[in-house]
Scaffold this motif. Structure first.
Motif, short mmCIF file in Angstrom:
data_model
loop_
_atom_site.label_atom_id
_atom_site.label_comp_id
_atom_site.label_asym_id
_atom_site.label_seq_id
_atom_site.Cartn_x
_atom_site.Cartn_y
_atom_site.Cartn_z
N ALA A 148 0.85 -1.23 -0.09
CA ALA A 148 0.06 0.08 -0.01
C ALA A 148 0.64 1.22 0.08
O ALA A 148 1.80 1.46 0.65
CB ALA A 148 -1.00 -0.10 1.02
N ASN B 175 -4.16 3.64 0.42
CA ASN B 175 -5.15 2.53 0.16
C ASN B 175 -6.26 2.96 -0.46
O ASN B 175 -6.97 2.37 -1.00
CB ASN B 175 -5.33 2.05 1.62
CG ASN B 175 -4.14 2.01 2.53
OD1 ASN B 175 -3.52 3.10 2.69
ND2 ASN B 175 -3.98 0.81 3.02
N ASN C 230 1.16 4.03 5.99
CA ASN C 230 1.46 2.77 5.38
C ASN C 230 3.08 2.41 5.62
O ASN C 230 3.45 1.10 5.56
CB ASN C 230 1.06 2.93 4.00
CG ASN C 230 -0.36 2.88 3.87
OD1 ASN C 230 -1.24 2.01 4.44
ND2 ASN C 230 -1.07 3.35 2.92
N ASP D 99 -8.66 0.76 4.72
CA ASP D 99 -8.80 -0.70 4.32
C ASP D 99 -10.10 -1.35 4.82
O ASP D 99 -10.37 -2.46 4.49
CB ASP D 99 -7.72 -1.76 4.64
CG ASP D 99 -6.32 -1.19 3.97
OD1 ASP D 99 -6.51 -0.92 2.62
OD2 ASP D 99 -5.27 -1.31 4.22
#
Lengths: 435, 123, 479
Positions: free
Chosen positions: A166, A169, A278, C271
């Motif tokens: 990622a 995302n 990330n 996510d």
């Protein structure tokens, strides 16, 4: 035992498209039987080093395949290598690779675009017929435009992100890149579809035969897609392409997309914020160069990040860290999300009247190496590609002519979940041009 | 090419858009309001846990200021209620999936101890 | 000086798999890093997917605590760098938690009390660290991610508690509630962690981090109350700080960490999709909770409120009690025996009811109730059996134990021999001439002493009335 079928792959990689290749990759039966496919280096491949073109991940061998790689293997494709990219996808030129830049096969004094520059160059240079790229703010479409190939950024969720390392995302998608629309479509059929491991995955298969019929299709052209920063020569080539579609029976209307005024700022705030989080996991504990246990955790971590990340990556991590820090969330992140809402609303309004939007993929042709030395002017060249990522809608870049010897891309953006439609319009254009 | 379209292009190319006026141009140096100082940059680096060398500070700081000034475009954005009908409750059943073998888990490290990963001391 | 305490309680939810991946949660006796996968190792490219059961469990808790469940909630990232974090951030809930504004009623220091619950949210457990090279000067850290990703709920209270004892009571009630809900197993090591905020009214607030046992909470808070009171008496100012509880020494120490400012840079986890679980929460039916069961015990078995509270204060005990024959449940003797004797002996050995083979203890209780053994004998059998369990993990059947130890109630003399009570009484008389003398001089309490001696000799198996009769007979008649 029946020997596993394989192919030989020994490319003359004079463009430095590949970070590493597999000389006798396995292949099998299926829709891509025996076809060499290149994979961008931010997509996890079991047993094949995966680095995101970053020193910090050098030597990392994933113990698992990304969902899209599973799909490729299942359909018999030969995974021939990992392609170069801007480190972690952060760039528009592939110059930000820790392992050196990729050259544009159309003009080796120029960049291939980025961040999927290696995949685009591998295709344009004739090394592979198709490749996987990833697109966070234009990273498939920009190199496709600069190298003169076709690249699709799918609707957010139509292709699983499981195994994609990622960067941002909420914006990025894996997508197909190839020399023509038919191959892009073919690769999309294999990689798209629901994946239970990705919570943002859409339950929508992609099974499609491109339809070149353009009559009756309504194409919108937002004025902002031809704003001042767009090179007039590029604009002219793109308008010729749009006119051709009109001659073939499409209806062209101009329109406005006011949210373009702040779309790029919203994009960069969002992607740097997400990236700052990330990229916090590369601490050398579970993989990567071992952390220095003579130092304390923070000393070791700070040095690792200083040495392991390139300048642009460090800049974006720090920008995102700042934007999320106490007191600034409302000014940056929250506003950026509101801006995304307005971008989506703009698209929704426009798509009530038109079927697709058309315009240039990039405001200019491929840059010379080193031309975009200051980060902001580099960022600004993403202005035409980021809206599709902010809204999660599909967009394709298809070659539509040249300025001198340098390719220009026509970008077709479609409604959410209507990837088939943008492929059809790109196909109609491709067919019309070759006719 | 259709003549009305050609006229349209000419008009469009003249349109001054706030965003595009910045394309390829240098941003005036110095952000009067809310400017980031080198000290701020050091603080941000600390927060991000990235070592920054003294000689890098000036360059990073001026780049930050250019970019942050550009981000100020967001000031004009109206806040909206999160009215979108987003997809919700994407959940999985509580069913065990085999874990990776310990060997595989530790396959990417050069040094381990009794099946543990090794990390620097915390303090 | 009023003490003000608020708690943040972290409990592991007792699901089969982790919060965001399918790895088993049954990791405690296994090798390090053997219950991990790309997701809970935070390998690049892996993605979380929320465990439905964990959400359901959290909603049960929310409902039992009378919380409001907002229309929409979501997971956020809490960003900080520490080796126990596999991703450089923890997935938790921040400004949009699962549930808010609830309460739990407890028996407070001054009678019934309602403790307000600020919020209930879900998050993932970090990994486990082992510091190598001594606590004072660790050389390096070992990391095990088996625990990483275990679902936790965090329950935050308003600062409604007024003493360490009250905090302990609250915690016990909370534990019981969670166990009644079937979502939590307090016996699993490290399944509960508590952070406590404590202040003396008018002074700054101190946070005590990472208390890992129920007893620890009361100890840490008691230490802290004393420390803060003493500081104030000496005219010192209480500093707003975070302190750590050192369980082995029973003290809190200032954590002189250089990161004075924590900036977690929360933002929504991109996510994961939001949760819309209000309707789901409403549809959830929760089982009978401790208060309701207590009322039922009082009503159905005519138990005293104290006994009922003790017997329902732990789900396992309540369950055990209700496996006994109905007529026994309504006996004060049985209630006393379970609530006081059994629990006391367990406590003494640091054991929980789940450790004991309940069928055996049920049998022992039934023998006791039917008069097959005296109270004292039963206690001795209980102790023997518990010691066996503690040492060997199992125990003999109560009937065998009674026989082996000769603890059966002595009613009739064995044929051909003098009955053991008479024989013991003779011995007592012979061995204690002074007492016999005193008795004969009219000091009646001397008889009690002799009765005690006989009881000792018969190891409590004789009925005191019999002993009395035999002794007075011997002392008065046969001489």
């Amino acid at each position: 035992m029946i020997p596993v079928p394989s192919i030989e792959f020994h490319p003359d990689d004079r463009y430095f498209a590949f970070l590493r290749t597999v000389s006798t990759p396995e292949c099998g039966q299926g829709r891509l039987a025996g076809i060499p496919v290149a994979v961008k280096d931010n997509i996890s491949t079991a047993g094949i080093e995966t680095t995101c073109a970053s020193r910090i991940l050098a030597g990392y061998i994933p113990p698992y395949d990304a969902t899209v790689v599973e799909h490729l293997r299942r359909e018999g494709a030969a995974i021939v290598g990992k392609t170069n990219m801007d480190e972690f996808g952060m760039g528009t030129t592939t110059e930000n690779s820790a392992f050196g830049p990729t050259k544009n096969p159309a003009d080796t004094s120029r960049v291939p675009g980025g961040s999927s520059g290696g995949s685009a160059a591998a295709i344009a240079g004739g090394l592979v017929p198709m490749a996987l790229g990833t697109d966070t703010g234009g990273s498939i479409r920009c190199p496709a435009a600069f190298c003169g190939i076709v690249g699709l950024k799918p609707t957010y969720g139509r292709v699983s992100r499981y195994g994609l390392i990622a960067y941002a995302n909420s914006l990025e998608q894996i997508g197909p890149m190839a020399g023509n629309v038919t191959d892009v479509n073919r690769l999309m059929e294999v990689i798209a579809g629901y994946d239970s491991r990705d919570s943002t995955s859409l339950n929508q298969a992609y099974l499609h035969t491109p339809d070149p019929e353009i009559r009756g299709v309504k194409i919108g052209v937002p004025e902002e897609f031809f704003g001042e920063g767009v090179d007039p020569r590029v604009a002219s080539v793109v308008w010729d392409a749009i006119s051709m579609l009109e001659r073939k029976g499409a209806e062209i209307v101009t329109c406005r997309m006011p949210s373009m005024a702040y779309a790029l700022a919203a994009y960069y705030v969002t992607c740097t914020c997400e990236a700052s989080s990330n990229l916090a996991r590369f601490d050398g504990v579970r993989y990567g160069d071992p952390a220095d246990t003579r130092k304390t955790w923070h000393e070791s971590f700070q040095e690792r990040r200083r040495e392991g990340f390139g300048e642009e990556v460090r800049r974006r991590i720090m920008l995102g860290t700042f934007a999320l820090s106490s007191g600034y969330y409302g000014k940056y992140y929250a506003k950026a999300q509101a801006a995304r809402h307005h971008v989506r609303a703009d698209f929704a309004r426009l798509f009530r009247d038109v079927d697709v939007l058309a315009g240039p993929t990039m405001p200019t042709v491929a840059f010379r190496f080193g031309e975009k030395s200051d980060p902001l002017s580099m960022y600004l060249s993403d202005i035409l590609t980021v809206p599709a990522n902010l809204a999660g809608v599909p967009a394709i870049s298809v070659p539509c002519g040249k300025v001198g010897n340098l390719p220009v891309g026509l970008q077709i953006t479609g409604r959410w979940r209507e990837d088939e439609r943008v492929v059809d319009v790109a196909y109609a254009y491709e067919q019309g041009r070759s006719a | 090419m259709n003549s009305t379209l050609r006229d349209r292009i000419q008009w469009l190319l003249k349109t001054v858009s706030k965003v595009h006026s910045l394309l390829g141009e240098k941003i005036p140096a110095g952000r009067q309001k809310g400017m980031i100082t080198e000290k701020d940059t050091e603080h941000i680096a600390q927060l991000a846990d990235i070592a920054i060398h003294k000689e890098e500070l000036a360059a990073f700081t001026s780049r930050f200021n250019e970019i942050l000034e550009y981000f100020d475009l967001l000031d004009q954005v109206d806040m909206v209620e999160n009215a979108e009908n987003k997809e919700c409750n994407v959940l999985r059943e509580d069913e065990i999936v085999p874990s990776l073998s310990q060997d595989k888990v530790l396959s990417n490290v050069r040094e381990q101890e009794d099946g543990f990963f090794k990390a620097p001391r915390v303090m | 000086m009023t003490v003000i305490i608020g708690l943040e309680i972290h409990c592991q939810l007792d699901t089969a798999t982790k919060l965001f991946c399918g790895c088993s949660t049954d990791y405690r006796d296994d090798h390090p890093n053997s219950h991990t996968c790309p997701v809970c190792l935070g390998l690049p490219g892996s993605l979380p997917k929320t465990n439905k059961k964990a959400v359901e469990y959290a909603l049960r808790v929310a409902k039992a605590l009378h919380c409001e469940v907002p229309e929409e909630s979501e997971f956020s990232r809490k960003n900080y760098f520490y080796p126990d974090l596999n991703k450089g951030f923890q997935i938790t809930q921040y400004d949009r938690p699962l549930a808010v504004c609830g309460h739990l009623d407890i028996e407070g220091d001054d009678g019934p009390k309602r403790v307000r619950i600020t919020r209930v949210h879900m998050e993932e457990d970090p990994g486990r660290l082992v510091h190598k090279g001594g606590a004072d000067r660790p050389r390096y850290t070992l990391v095990d991610y088996n625990r990483a990703g275990i679902p936790l709920i965090e329950i935050v209270t308003e600062p409604d508690l007024r003493s360490p004892r009250e905090a302990r009571k609250f915690l016990n009630k909370m534990r019981a509630t969670l166990e009644y809900l079937g979502v939590f197993d307090s016996e699993k090591e490290g399944s509960l962690r508590v952070d406590a905020n404590i202040s003396i009214q008018g002074s700054e607030r101190v946070e005590i981090k990472n208390i890992t046992s129920y007893k620890g909470v009361e100890k840490a808070l008691t230490f802290e109350v004393t420390r803060q009171r003493n500081s104030i008496r000496r005219g010192q100012k209480i500093v707003r700080e975070t302190r750590h509880f050192v369980e082995t020494r029973g003290v809190t120490t200032s954590s002189r960490s250089k990161e004075m400012e924590q900036d977690y840079r929360y933002f929504p986890e991109p996510d994961l999709k939001p949760l819309r679980v209000k309707d789901w929460a409403e549809a959830i039916v929760i089982p009978e909770l401790p208060d309701a069961r207590k009322q039922r015990f009082i009503q159905d078995y005519q138990l005293s409120p104290t006994h009922a509270a003790t017997l329902t204060g732990d789900w396992q005990i309540a369950e055990f009690y209700e496996t006994l024959p109905v007529e026994m449940r309504a006996s004060t003797g049985t209630a006393t025996w379970v609530a006081d004797t059994l629990l006391g002996e367990l406590n003494y050995r640091d054991m929980a009811i789940r450790h004991v083979p309940l069928e055996h203890f049920k049998e022992l209780l039934i023998i006791r109730e039917s008069g097959g053994i005296t109270d004292r004998g039963a206690v001795e059998v209980l102790r023997t059996l518990l010691d066996q369990v503690k040492e060997k993990g199992g125990c003999e059947a109560p009937a065998e134990c009674i026989k082996r130890l000769g603890l059966g109630v002595i009613t009739t003399p064995e044929q051909g021999s003098e009955d053991p009570v008479t024989s013991a009484a003779r011995d007592a008389i012979t061995e204690n001439p002074q007492a016999v003398d005193d008795y004969r001089k009219g000091r009646k309490e001397a008889l009690n002493f002799l009765v005690g001696q006989v009881m000792k000799k018969t190891r409590g198996c004789a009925k005191p009335a019999d002993v009395n009769r035999v002794l007075t007979g011997l002392l008065s008649g046969k001489e």
